[in-house]
Design an enzyme around this catalytic site. Structure first.
Site, PDB file in Angstrom:
ATOM      1  N   SER A  39      23.680   0.790  -8.401  1.00  0.00           N
ATOM      2  CA  SER A  39      24.538   1.821  -8.993  1.00  0.00           C
ATOM      3  C   SER A  39      24.249   2.069 -10.469  1.00  0.00           C
ATOM      4  O   SER A  39      24.640   3.098 -10.998  1.00  0.00           O
ATOM      5  CB  SER A  39      26.010   1.457  -8.816  1.00  0.00           C
ATOM      6  OG  SER A  39      26.352   0.342  -9.612  1.00  0.00           O
ATOM      7  N   LYS A  84      29.747  -1.057 -14.897  1.00  0.00           N
ATOM      8  CA  LYS A  84      29.537   0.385 -15.054  1.00  0.00           C
ATOM      9  C   LYS A  84      29.523   0.724 -16.541  1.00  0.00           C
ATOM     10  O   LYS A  84      29.870  -0.083 -17.388  1.00  0.00           O
ATOM     11  CB  LYS A  84      30.645   1.200 -14.384  1.00  0.00           C
ATOM     12  CG  LYS A  84      30.895   0.906 -12.922  1.00  0.00           C
ATOM     13  CD  LYS A  84      29.839   1.442 -12.018  1.00  0.00           C
ATOM     14  CE  LYS A  84      30.217   1.145 -10.564  1.00  0.00           C
ATOM     15  NZ  LYS A  84      29.088   1.067  -9.700  1.00  0.00           N
TER      16      LYS A  84
END
Length: 173
Positions: A39, A84
């Protein structure tokens, strides 16, 4: 015989002290993670090993672009710590359209992206004491565009550096 008992006792004390120090450092100061997903490609590769600051970031201001470790919000379906990039800050209005992120009407320059986003999101206002986080592999990342904001109290640390693989050692900024 007394000498051996004393040596064993001394080694036992050293092992206990080392374990306590290790536990304290990993719990409160620094921690490591192995990245299991793509990701955050291309910034973070699969199986990269990262060191996170769990203490000192609390006395600093988190900024757009910081890569953080956090626990997902309730109802997200995520149970592990996640990694993230902070994209939206408290109080901002964020929108994803025309393959770009727009913050308060201004397009955000994102040189770290794998591909431009192929979805639309928002506009949405980010609550105080919350962040909006996206993966750098925007189209293959379960992130805030799927499950919402990250409350400030869910942030567990900020990436300090990548320590493995050795040829990639260093800061991710």
């Amino acid at each position: 015989m007394k000498k051996y008992v004393r040596t064993i006792f001394e080694w036992g004390i050293l092992i206990v002290i080392a374990w306590v120090l290790s536990f304290g450092i990993r719990t409160y100061i620094l921690d490591t993670r192995i990245v299991p997903t793509g990701s955050m490609l291309p910034t973070i590769q699969l199986q990269d090993r990262l060191i996170f600051d769990k203490l000192f970031f609390r006395y600093d201001t988190l900024e757009r672009g910081n890569i953080i470790m956090f626990t997902a919000s309730e109802g997200s379906g995520e149970h592990d710590d996640l990694v993230k990039r902070i994209i939206g800050m408290p109080g901002e209005t964020l929108e994803v359209r025309e393959s770009k992120v727009w913050i308060d009407g201004q397009a955000l320059a994102e040189p770290y992206l794998k591909d431009a986003p192929d979805y639309e999101y928002g506009p949405i206002e980010i609550p105080e004491d919350s962040y909006l986080v996206f993966g750098d592999n925007r189209n293959n990342s379960k992130d805030s565009h799927v499950w919402g904001f990250v409350p400030k109290e869910n942030v567990e640390g900020r990436v300090l550096l990548r320590y493995w693989p050795l040829e990639q050692w260093g800061s991710l900024d």
